[in-house]
Design a protein around this motif. Structure first.
Motif, PDB file in Angstrom:
ATOM      1  N   ILE A  80       0.855  -1.177   0.000  1.00  0.00           N
ATOM      2  CA  ILE A  80       0.000   0.000   0.000  1.00  0.00           C
ATOM      3  C   ILE A  80       0.893   1.229   0.000  1.00  0.00           C
ATOM      4  CG2 ILE A  80      -1.930  -1.132   1.188  1.00  0.00           C
ATOM      5  CD1 ILE A  80      -0.962   0.029   3.807  1.00  0.00           C
ATOM      6  N   SER A  81       0.289   2.416  -0.185  1.00  0.00           N
ATOM      7  CA  SER A  81       1.085   3.641  -0.216  1.00  0.00           C
ATOM      8  C   SER A  81       1.487   4.066   1.193  1.00  0.00           C
ATOM      9  CB  SER A  81       0.298   4.768  -0.880  1.00  0.00           C
ATOM     10  OG  SER A  81      -0.784   5.163  -0.066  1.00  0.00           O
ATOM     11  N   GLU A  82       2.547   4.851   1.279  1.00  0.00           N
ATOM     12  CA  GLU A  82       3.002   5.349   2.581  1.00  0.00           C
ATOM     13  C   GLU A  82       1.967   6.262   3.210  1.00  0.00           C
ATOM     14  OE1 GLU A  82       7.003   7.466   4.466  1.00  0.00           O
ATOM     15  OE2 GLU A  82       7.003   6.693   2.398  1.00  0.00           O
ATOM     16  N   SER A  83       1.256   7.040   2.376  1.00  0.00           N
ATOM     17  CA  SER A  83       0.216   7.925   2.901  1.00  0.00           C
ATOM     18  C   SER A  83      -0.929   7.111   3.505  1.00  0.00           C
ATOM     19  CB  SER A  83      -0.314   8.838   1.799  1.00  0.00           C
ATOM     20  OG  SER A  83      -0.889   8.091   0.748  1.00  0.00           O
ATOM     21  N   THR A  84      -1.215   5.953   2.923  1.00  0.00           N
ATOM     22  CA  THR A  84      -2.259   5.085   3.496  1.00  0.00           C
ATOM     23  C   THR A  84      -1.831   4.548   4.847  1.00  0.00           C
ATOM     24  OG1 THR A  84      -3.014   4.432   1.282  1.00  0.00           O
ATOM     25  CG2 THR A  84      -3.631   2.998   3.107  1.00  0.00           C
ATOM     26  N   VAL A  85      -0.547   4.227   4.971  1.00  0.00           N
ATOM     27  CA  VAL A  85      -0.025   3.777   6.266  1.00  0.00           C
ATOM     28  C   VAL A  85      -0.223   4.869   7.316  1.00  0.00           C
ATOM     29  CG1 VAL A  85       2.041   3.114   7.550  1.00  0.00           C
ATOM     30  CG2 VAL A  85       1.661   2.215   5.254  1.00  0.00           C
ATOM     31  N   LYS A  86       0.144   6.100   6.971  1.00  0.00           N
ATOM     32  CA  LYS A  86       0.005   7.217   7.911  1.00  0.00           C
ATOM     33  C   LYS A  86      -1.459   7.418   8.293  1.00  0.00           C
ATOM     34  CE  LYS A  86       4.067   9.726   6.204  1.00  0.00           C
ATOM     35  NZ  LYS A  86       4.878   9.462   7.412  1.00  0.00           N
ATOM     36  N   PHE A  87      -2.358   7.256   7.322  1.00  0.00           N
ATOM     37  CA  PHE A  87      -3.793   7.404   7.597  1.00  0.00           C
ATOM     38  C   PHE A  87      -4.237   6.387   8.645  1.00  0.00           C
ATOM     39  CE2 PHE A  87      -8.113   5.877   6.742  1.00  0.00           C
ATOM     40  CZ  PHE A  87      -8.841   7.052   6.900  1.00  0.00           C
ATOM     41  N   HIS A  88      -3.833   5.120   8.462  1.00  0.00           N
ATOM     42  CA  HIS A  88      -4.233   4.075   9.411  1.00  0.00           C
ATOM     43  C   HIS A  88      -3.564   4.259  10.770  1.00  0.00           C
ATOM     44  CE1 HIS A  88      -6.756   1.720   6.804  1.00  0.00           C
ATOM     45  NE2 HIS A  88      -5.807   1.592   5.889  1.00  0.00           N
ATOM     46  N   VAL A  89      -2.322   4.735  10.783  1.00  0.00           N
ATOM     47  CA  VAL A  89      -1.639   4.995  12.050  1.00  0.00           C
ATOM     48  C   VAL A  89      -2.387   6.063  12.839  1.00  0.00           C
ATOM     49  CG1 VAL A  89       0.440   5.942  13.116  1.00  0.00           C
ATOM     50  CG2 VAL A  89       0.643   4.240  11.301  1.00  0.00           C
ATOM     51  N   ASN A  90      -2.774   7.139  12.156  1.00  0.00           N
ATOM     52  CA  ASN A  90      -3.513   8.206  12.843  1.00  0.00           C
ATOM     53  C   ASN A  90      -4.845   7.695  13.372  1.00  0.00           C
ATOM     54  OD1 ASN A  90      -1.539  10.140  12.398  1.00  0.00           O
ATOM     55  ND2 ASN A  90      -2.400  10.789  10.444  1.00  0.00           N
ATOM     56  N   GLY A  91      -5.514   6.837  12.588  1.00  0.00           N
ATOM     57  CA  GLY A  91      -6.767   6.257  13.054  1.00  0.00           C
ATOM     58  C   GLY A  91      -6.570   5.374  14.269  1.00  0.00           C
ATOM     59  N   THR A  92      -5.465   4.639  14.279  1.00  0.00           N
ATOM     60  CA  THR A  92      -5.151   3.773  15.413  1.00  0.00           C
ATOM     61  C   THR A  92      -4.870   4.588  16.669  1.00  0.00           C
ATOM     62  OG1 THR A  92      -4.218   2.105  13.924  1.00  0.00           O
ATOM     63  CG2 THR A  92      -3.588   1.966  16.238  1.00  0.00           C
ATOM     64  N   LEU A  93      -4.118   5.680  16.522  1.00  0.00           N
ATOM     65  CA  LEU A  93      -3.837   6.550  17.674  1.00  0.00           C
ATOM     66  C   LEU A  93      -5.130   7.063  18.271  1.00  0.00           C
ATOM     67  CD1 LEU A  93      -0.809   8.659  16.319  1.00  0.00           C
ATOM     68  CD2 LEU A  93      -0.732   6.791  17.956  1.00  0.00           C
ATOM     69  N   HIS A  94      -6.053   7.472  17.408  1.00  0.00           N
ATOM     70  CA  HIS A  94      -7.332   8.015  17.890  1.00  0.00           C
ATOM     71  C   HIS A  94      -8.146   6.952  18.618  1.00  0.00           C
ATOM     72  CE1 HIS A  94     -11.001  10.392  17.995  1.00  0.00           C
ATOM     73  NE2 HIS A  94     -11.638   9.374  17.445  1.00  0.00           N
ATOM     74  N   LYS A  95      -8.246   5.757  18.027  1.00  0.00           N
ATOM     75  CA  LYS A  95      -9.054   4.706  18.631  1.00  0.00           C
ATOM     76  C   LYS A  95      -8.487   4.217  19.958  1.00  0.00           C
ATOM     77  CE  LYS A  95     -11.062   2.840  14.365  1.00  0.00           C
ATOM     78  NZ  LYS A  95     -11.203   1.641  13.502  1.00  0.00           N
ATOM     79  N   LEU A  96      -7.162   4.204  20.064  1.00  0.00           N
ATOM     80  CA  LEU A  96      -6.520   3.715  21.289  1.00  0.00           C
ATOM     81  C   LEU A  96      -6.260   4.813  22.301  1.00  0.00           C
ATOM     82  CD1 LEU A  96      -3.951   1.165  19.789  1.00  0.00           C
ATOM     83  CD2 LEU A  96      -6.174   0.700  20.812  1.00  0.00           C
ATOM     84  N   ASN A  97      -6.695   6.045  21.948  1.00  0.00           N
ATOM     85  CA  ASN A  97      -6.495   7.195  22.845  1.00  0.00           C
ATOM     86  C   ASN A  97      -5.021   7.342  23.195  1.00  0.00           C
ATOM     87  OD1 ASN A  97      -7.352   9.422  24.307  1.00  0.00           O
ATOM     88  ND2 ASN A  97      -7.632   8.239  26.193  1.00  0.00           N
ATOM     89  N   ALA A  98      -4.156   7.184  22.178  1.00  0.00           N
ATOM     90  CA  ALA A  98      -2.711   7.258  22.373  1.00  0.00           C
ATOM     91  C   ALA A  98      -2.169   8.566  21.807  1.00  0.00           C
ATOM     92  CB  ALA A  98      -2.025   6.076  21.687  1.00  0.00           C
ATOM     93  N   LYS A  99      -1.202   9.142  22.498  1.00  0.00           N
ATOM     94  CA  LYS A  99      -0.618  10.401  22.061  1.00  0.00           C
ATOM     95  C   LYS A  99       0.476  10.197  21.015  1.00  0.00           C
ATOM     96  CE  LYS A  99      -1.518  12.940  26.360  1.00  0.00           C
ATOM     97  NZ  LYS A  99      -0.916  13.695  27.481  1.00  0.00           N
ATOM     98  N   ASN A 100       1.085   9.042  21.020  1.00  0.00           N
ATOM     99  CA  ASN A 100       2.147   8.779  20.061  1.00  0.00           C
ATOM    100  C   ASN A 100       2.180   7.281  19.750  1.00  0.00           C
ATOM    101  OD1 ASN A 100       3.694   7.472  22.202  1.00  0.00           O
ATOM    102  ND2 ASN A 100       4.150   9.533  22.919  1.00  0.00           N
ATOM    103  N   ARG A 101       3.085   6.891  18.865  1.00  0.00           N
ATOM    104  CA  ARG A 101       3.133   5.510  18.403  1.00  0.00           C
ATOM    105  C   ARG A 101       3.552   4.532  19.499  1.00  0.00           C
ATOM    106  NH1 ARG A 101       4.924   5.555  12.082  1.00  0.00           N
ATOM    107  NH2 ARG A 101       3.662   7.350  11.468  1.00  0.00           N
ATOM    108  N   TYR A 102       4.402   5.005  20.416  1.00  0.00           N
ATOM    109  CA  TYR A 102       4.842   4.125  21.491  1.00  0.00           C
ATOM    110  C   TYR A 102       3.675   3.761  22.406  1.00  0.00           C
ATOM    111  CZ  TYR A 102       9.151   6.233  19.800  1.00  0.00           C
ATOM    112  OH  TYR A 102      10.155   6.698  18.998  1.00  0.00           O
ATOM    113  N   GLN A 103       2.846   4.761  22.703  1.00  0.00           N
ATOM    114  CA  GLN A 103       1.668   4.490  23.523  1.00  0.00           C
ATOM    115  C   GLN A 103       0.697   3.584  22.781  1.00  0.00           C
ATOM    116  OE1 GLN A 103      -0.279   7.873  25.235  1.00  0.00           O
ATOM    117  NE2 GLN A 103       1.590   8.728  26.077  1.00  0.00           N
TER     118      GLN A 103
END
Length: 369
Positions: free
Chosen positions: A335-358
């Motif tokens: 998939i594209s790198e922008s799609t990865v970033k989109f899913h990462v941001n969605g994951t942060l929101h759903k998990l109530n995480a401030k950053n990738r480590y959280q």
């Protein structure tokens, strides 16, 4: 480069430590448990916790483990803004150094050299948007920068536990909530006394709750009362307890002048124990229906939310945990790198995480990876 496996391992140890202090009503026991864990589980040689005095002008040393276990001495009281500990409390900025003996602010460099101490990390304990203390740790080996992420999660749990104790010790507008524990007043009776505008409706058979869950229900009811709710009910279900209320939207907005929900603290704490907070407006936006659902077994029920992440998001967070970069993940999943970033941001929101480590930590404890 970040060792993702080590980070996950450390965060799992934080989770285990957090469970040990959840529901504890002794501040000394809470802080001592944390400093001991830092010595035995995180290989620090010295760990201390100071708590802010009621006047806010100084910090009091309440727990000390490792090289020195006494809470007396020259650092038993630290003025706000003095030394590094006082500065961390004043600025609310975490700090990490791996050259302790060379730092200009160190009061006793000979002590650091004699004990072969290189690493120092300090982190503020923050509750209700105010500093309630500072945690400081010392190590012979250098700290990796990501260790601050571990301390962040640990300090969050400590602040929640201490705030719970302090709230239970303080008087509410109609009842001293410590009576609930000291005199065994039934929780529904406590909640009913807190409500001045309406009567409490009880559904289901009352079950014994942990002090943490009782505290959350009491704090939520206090806020309901401040918002002049005209309906409130407590529901004891099979696996969770729920409190619901209806309030006028205009009244709720009046308590939201700084852009923050009056339930922000409740939302955060509920998430911490695997609960769920909901707020829904009526069709004409005139009233709010609010509910707080808390699982009886707290942390253990976090894994009930496995439907939270999509399969793609689970794939991506698993690859993040392996230390892969966005570009590498994009190639791995075609998939594209922008799609990865989109899913990462969605994951942060759903998990109530401030950053990738959280996000990696939350995904691990909730059973996604």
């Amino acid at each position: 480069m970040l060792d993702s496996a080590q980070l996950i391992f450390d965060l799992q140890k934080v989770n285990t430590t957090s469970k040990r202090i959840s529901g504890c009503l002794d501040t000394t026991a809470i802080t001592k448990e944390i400093t001991e864990a830092l010595i035995h589980d995180f290989h620090c040689v010295f760990a201390r916790i100071w708590l802010t005095e009621p006047d806010g002008a100084s910090l009091k040393l309440v727990a000390s483990s490792g090289l020195h276990t006494s809470t007396n001495g020259s650092f038993a009281r630290v003025p706000m803004g003095a030394y590094k500990v006082g500065k961390i409390a004043q600025s609310c900025i975490p700090f990490l150094s791996n050259h302790l003996a060379n730092e200009t602010w160190v009061k006793d460099r000979d002590w650091a050299i004699a004990n072969n101490i290189r690493g120092f990390a300090g982190y503020p304990l923050v509750g209700h948007d105010r500093v309630i203390g500072v945690l400081a740790v010392f190590s012979e080996a250098p700290f990796v920068a990501e260790f601050l992420e571990v301390l962040q999660v640990l300090c969050m749990a400590v602040a929640i536990a201490i705030d719970a104790v302090r709230q239970l010790q303080s008087e509410t507008n109609t009842i001293n909530t410590t009576q609930f524990l000291d005199d065994q007043i039934p929780l529904p009776d406590v909640l009913a006394r807190l409500l001045s505008q309406t009567k409490l409706t009880l559904i289901g058979t009352e079950k014994k709750l942990s002090p943490t869950l009782a505290y959350l229900l009491i704090r939520t009811t206090e806020i309901f009362n401040r918002l002049s709710c005209n309906y409130c009910r407590l529901i004891y279900g099979e696996i969770s307890v729920t409190i619901e209320a209806i309030v006028e939207a205009s009244v709720s907005e009046a308590f939201n002048t700084d852009g923050r929900s009056p339930f922000k603290e409740i939302e955060f704490l509920a998430h911490h124990v695997g609960g769920e907070f909901r707020s829904q407006s009526s069709v004409n936006q005139s009233i709010l229906q609010i509910s707080l659902q808390l699982p009886y077994d707290g942390f253990q029920n976090i894994k009930l939310n496995k439907h939270l992440l999509s399969e793609r998001e689970k794939e991506i967070v698993s690859l993040l945990a392996q230390g892969l970069r966005d570009r590498d993940i994009a190639e791995e999943l075609h998939i594209s790198e922008s799609t990865v970033k989109f899913h990462v941001n969605g994951t942060l929101h759903k998990l109530n995480a401030k950053n990738r480590y959280q996000a990696i930590y939350q995904a691990t404890v909730q059973g996604f990876i």
